[in-house]
Design an enzyme around this catalytic site. Structure first.
Site, PDB file in Angstrom:
ATOM      1  N   ASN A   1       4.653   0.464   5.866  1.00 44.93           N
ATOM      2  CA  ASN A   1       4.485  -0.893   6.371  1.00 44.93           C
ATOM      3  C   ASN A   1       3.820  -0.962   7.741  1.00 44.93           C
ATOM      4  OD1 ASN A   1       5.869  -1.344   4.057  1.00 44.93           O
ATOM      5  ND2 ASN A   1       7.700  -2.211   5.009  1.00 44.93           N
TER       6      ASN A   1
ATOM      7  N   GLY B   1       0.799  -1.215   0.000  1.00 45.40           N
ATOM      8  CA  GLY B   1       0.000   0.000   0.000  1.00 45.40           C
ATOM      9  C   GLY B   1       0.835   1.269   0.000  1.00 45.40           C
TER      10      GLY B   1
ATOM     11  N   HIS C   1       7.626  18.551   3.262  1.00 45.81           N
ATOM     12  CA  HIS C   1       8.023  17.417   2.416  1.00 45.81           C
ATOM     13  C   HIS C   1       7.126  16.210   2.733  1.00 45.81           C
ATOM     14  CE1 HIS C   1      10.460  14.233   0.594  1.00 45.81           C
ATOM     15  NE2 HIS C   1      11.059  15.201  -0.106  1.00 45.81           N
ATOM     16  N   PRO C   2       6.635  15.496   1.697  1.00 50.07           N
ATOM     17  CA  PRO C   2       5.745  14.350   1.945  1.00 50.07           C
ATOM     18  C   PRO C   2       6.365  13.285   2.849  1.00 50.07           C
ATOM     19  CG  PRO C   2       5.743  14.926  -0.384  1.00 50.07           C
ATOM     20  CD  PRO C   2       6.824  15.741   0.247  1.00 50.07           C
TER      21      PRO C   2
ATOM     22  N   LYS D   1     -47.421 -10.709 -10.369  1.00 48.80           N
ATOM     23  CA  LYS D   1     -46.433 -11.545  -9.678  1.00 48.80           C
ATOM     24  C   LYS D   1     -45.558 -10.665  -8.778  1.00 48.80           C
ATOM     25  CE  LYS D   1     -43.277 -15.379 -10.685  1.00 48.80           C
ATOM     26  NZ  LYS D   1     -42.074 -14.998  -9.972  1.00 48.80           N
TER      27      LYS D   1
ATOM     28  N   GLU E   1     -33.693 -11.772  -1.718  1.00 46.28           N
ATOM     29  CA  GLU E   1     -32.735 -12.164  -2.760  1.00 46.28           C
ATOM     30  C   GLU E   1     -31.529 -11.234  -2.758  1.00 46.28           C
ATOM     31  OE1 GLU E   1     -36.067 -13.989  -5.863  1.00 46.28           O
ATOM     32  OE2 GLU E   1     -35.181 -12.013  -6.226  1.00 46.28           O
TER      33      GLU E   1
ATOM     34  N   THR F   1     -38.162 -30.452   9.098  1.00 39.66           N
ATOM     35  CA  THR F   1     -36.794 -30.957   9.182  1.00 39.66           C
ATOM     36  C   THR F   1     -36.546 -31.767   7.914  1.00 39.66           C
ATOM     37  OG1 THR F   1     -37.501 -32.942  10.384  1.00 39.66           O
ATOM     38  CG2 THR F   1     -36.790 -31.040  11.702  1.00 39.66           C
ATOM     39  N   HIS F   2     -35.366 -31.623   7.320  1.00 35.52           N
ATOM     40  CA  HIS F   2     -35.056 -32.256   6.018  1.00 35.52           C
ATOM     41  C   HIS F   2     -36.028 -31.795   4.939  1.00 35.52           C
ATOM     42  CE1 HIS F   2     -32.245 -35.159   7.895  1.00 35.52           C
ATOM     43  NE2 HIS F   2     -33.103 -35.106   8.909  1.00 35.52           N
TER      44      HIS F   2
END
Length: 464
Positions: A141, A96, A129-130, A324, A331, A187-188
């Site tokens: 880091n 980065g 200065h940067p 509909k 969703e 169930t199932h």
């Protein structure tokens, strides 16, 4: 265009840009995508620069004039004034560094403008200065992983937690509203013993409660910051107390319980905490996906499906079938959950790229982590407001309980498992109810059958 220099030489930079040669070099090097670091990350990185200037002034490393200009410029950038100047692609140098220099250059140019009335310019780099002034006491880091953690913590606190609490409240209200509505359990995907619709919603509420609890664990992992390790974890070119002082100021600013890591070599060579937090987000996504799908199934039909609940009508469901209505909000949430699971897979791969003293996939890990937090926040809030709060129960659930084959379970204590199973098979073959067959095939009295087959007596678990 204007000409500016960095350590590699001269570059042409757009006249209106606050960034300089290093950023321009990165723009040309990484023309990969339209993905950029989000607002919360830019804010976090610039706040780090702001408080670094405060601490460096106290330590006598920056004079008052430079420090105040950097502080003002950093706050402006943190508050979004220069977002369009953050132009580096996510798919860049793995540390980065390009984005860190982007921030350093923008802040330096604005600080120069504050002092002189003219932004940037090579002649003024000695003023601010940067690297020497804005980045003082830091390395990419340790600054970049610190910014990732800060941004994630802020987004969780400010967006995801409130959204999940909103959803929890909505589910709690629905559980109370639906507590008198009996339906067939499943169930199932097959008929099971009866359950109250409200009890199902207690289950959903419990999922969200536990999601919020899981976030507390993620926050505990993320509040340990890498700042202070500089290049490889040794803290070269920074004061021993620099990170602690900056972190204390950040804690007060953001109202977070932040700590300097106890192991800088771990904090900079890995993104373990990011992977850990992403795993929590994935679990929350999977939990919400189960809930969204249950809501879709219970509302399916309305005549040829379960039709036990009515979902709010938010838009026409078909371009060809008039009238509909589709479960579009559920969703949408399901797709959010799928994206979060995919983001976690990317972060898992990124976490394997901690090569010796540095992980080299930090930007993409950051992007995916922050996107997951925000998607879950927005998706959960939308699901709560546009779906859950408008749900209605129907009469279909209670009507189907009487014809449910699993009512025979209540006969087992009286006549045994095998005899009860025969009654269920006969009821299925003839289309009659369990009570009708039991009346024919057992010696149980009508009163006994009414008592045994009362579906409300099968609801025994707490409904609180």
């Amino acid at each position: 265009m204007r000409k500016e220099k960095d350590s590699m030489g001269e570059m042409e930079v757009p006249d209106d840009a606050y960034y300089g040669a290093s950023t321009r070099r990165a723009v040309l090097n990484f023309p990969i995508s339209d993905l950029r670091f989000p607002r919360s990350f830019i804010r976090s990185l610039c706040l780090i620069k702001h408080y670094a200037a405060v601490v460096n002034e106290k330590d006598g490393l920056l004079d008052w004039t430079k420090s105040k200009a950097i502080q003002e410029a950093s706050l402006e950038a943190a508050n979004g004034k220069f977002d369009k100047q953050f132009v580096v692609d996510i798919f860049q140098t793995g540390s980065g560094t390009s984005t860190n220099m982007n921030a350093n250059e923008v802040i330096a140019s604005r600080a120069i403008e504050i002092l002189t009335g003219h932004a940037g310019g090579e002649a003024n780099r000695s003023l601010i200065h940067p690297n020497d002034h804005v980045n003082l006491g830091m390395s990419s880091n340790d600054a970049i992983p610190t910014a990732i953690h800060l941004a994630a913590l802020c987004d969780i606190k400010e967006k995801l937690e409130p959204a999940l609490k909103n959803l929890e409240t909505a589910l709690d209200l629905k559980s109370k509203e639906f507590m008198g509505v009996i339906k067939t359990g499943r169930t199932h995907l097959q008929d099971a013993t009866p359950i109250l619709l409200g009890q199902e919603f207690i289950g959903y509420k419990g999922q969200v409660e536990r999601a919020i609890e899981r976030l507390q664990y993620a926050k505990l992992r993320l509040n340990h910051l890498a700042l202070g390790g500089t290049a490889v974890g040794t803290g070269i070119n920074t004061k021993p107390h620099f990170a602690k002082s900056v972190i204390e100021l950040l804690s007060k600013e953001l109202n977070l319980d932040l700590k300097e890591t106890s192991n800088h070599f771990q904090a900079q060579s890995t993104i373990d905490e990011i992977a850990d937090a992403s795993g929590v987000l994935k679990t929350i996504a999977l939990s919400l996906l189960k809930m969204a799908n249950d809501i879709r199934f219970m509302g399916c039909g309305p005549r040829a499906g379960f039709g036990e609940i009515e979902l709010p009508e938010v838009q026409p469901g078909s371009s060809i079938m008039p009238g509909k209505v589709n479960p579009v909000i559920a969703e949408s949430l399901a797709m959010v959950c799928a994206q979060v699971v995919g983001n976690d897979a990317t972060i898992n791969i990124a976490s394997q790229s901690g090569n010796f003293e540095l992980n080299v996939m930090q930007p993409v890990a950051a992007y995916n982590l922050l996107q997951s937090i925000n998607l879950l926040a927005n998706g959960s809030l939308n699901f709560s407001e546009k779906c859950i709060k408008g749900l209605k129960s129907t009469s279909k659930g209670p009507e189907m309980v009487e014809r449910g084959l699993s009512l025979c379970t209540a006969l087992v204590p009286a006549i045994g498992y095998d005899a009860s199973a025969k009654i269920a098979h006969r009821a299925y073959e003839t289309g009659k109810s369990i009570k009708e067959i039991a009346r024919e095939d057992t010696s149980l009295s009508e009163a006994e059958l009414n008592s045994l087959l009362d579906p409300y007596k099968m609801i025994t678990q707490s409904t609180d």
